[in-house]
Design an enzyme around this catalytic site. Structure first.
Site, PDB file in Angstrom:
ATOM      1  N   LYS A  60       0.854  -1.194   0.000  1.00 52.69           N
ATOM      2  CA  LYS A  60       0.000   0.000   0.000  1.00 52.69           C
ATOM      3  C   LYS A  60       0.883   1.236   0.000  1.00 52.69           C
ATOM      4  CE  LYS A  60      -0.416  -0.594   4.975  1.00 52.69           C
ATOM      5  NZ  LYS A  60      -1.304  -0.931   6.067  1.00 52.69           N
ATOM      6  N   ILE A  77       0.503 -12.862   6.027  1.00 55.91           N
ATOM      7  CA  ILE A  77       0.736 -11.539   5.442  1.00 55.91           C
ATOM      8  C   ILE A  77      -0.561 -10.860   5.003  1.00 55.91           C
ATOM      9  CG2 ILE A  77       3.146 -11.874   4.776  1.00 55.91           C
ATOM     10  CD1 ILE A  77       2.132 -12.685   1.985  1.00 55.91           C
ATOM     11  N   GLY A  96      -3.484  -9.323   9.268  1.00 61.42           N
ATOM     12  CA  GLY A  96      -3.605  -8.802  10.626  1.00 61.42           C
ATOM     13  C   GLY A  96      -4.309  -7.456  10.575  1.00 61.42           C
ATOM     14  N   ASP A  98      -4.060  -5.266   8.380  1.00 67.24           N
ATOM     15  CA  ASP A  98      -4.462  -4.917   7.007  1.00 67.24           C
ATOM     16  C   ASP A  98      -5.763  -5.573   6.557  1.00 67.24           C
ATOM     17  OD1 ASP A  98      -2.435  -3.116   6.545  1.00 67.24           O
ATOM     18  OD2 ASP A  98      -1.090  -4.607   5.670  1.00 67.24           O
TER      19      ASP A  98
END
Length: 174
Positions: free
Chosen positions: A91, A127, A130, A132
């Site tokens: 991001k 990945i 969490g 995100d």
């Protein structure tokens, strides 16, 4: 001599499905010292929340990451002793949410680096799932699409649930 012994062996590409994902509940930072590691960050390299803080404190190198000038969808890399540490840029800014497209792009770039540098083992958290809030099922599909033609083994670490987290899991804030 047998004709089978004379056939050349194709070593260019690993056997289909030679890659794999292993799951471990435990401390990601307890993985073998020669195993590469990966996690997600933002393009602004803030690393001020979640597991990113541990990566920043353990591996340092924020200036080195900045100097790589990586954008969302790319992957920055630090070499630390016997391992590479991969920073998947998913991001633009820390406060934003990542996209699956950026995650896939950064994983593809990590794969290229792994193949060029002989990396066959990577440890990572779930990945993007969490803080995100990406969906693991979809992330897992992307991992398979990106790595299925390699011999790279990925170990995904999950944090064990504490008794306190289990008790408060069902409670809502008012």
């Amino acid at each position: 001599m047998s004709s089978e012994l004379q056939k050349p062996v194709n070593t260019d590409k690993p056997a289909e499905d030679s890659w794999r994902v292993n799951y471990i509940t435990g401390d990601l930072f307890a993985c073998a010292a020669d195993e590469s590691m990966a996690h997600c960050i933002s393009e602004d390299i803030r690393m001020s929340k979640g597991i990113a803080v541990k990566f920043k404190n353990m591996f340092k190198g924020v200036d080195d990451l900045w100097n790589q000038y990586k954008l969302a969808g790319q992957c920055a890399v630090l070499k630390r002793e016997q391992r590479f540490v991969y920073y998947l840029i998913t991001k633009k800014k820390a406060g934003e949410k990542p996209t699956y497209s950026n995650l896939e792009g950064s994983l593809k770039e990590m794969k290229v680096h792994c193949l060029a540098n002989g990396v066959t083992r990577i440890s990572m958290p779930r990945i993007g799932c969490g803080l995100d809030q990406l969906q693991w099922e979809r992330v897992e599909e992307i991992l398979e699409q990106v790595f299925r033609d390699t011999n790279i083994s990925i170990t995904v670490y999950s944090v064990p649930e504490t008794a306190e987290a289990t008790v408060t899991k069902g409670k809502r804030r008012r």
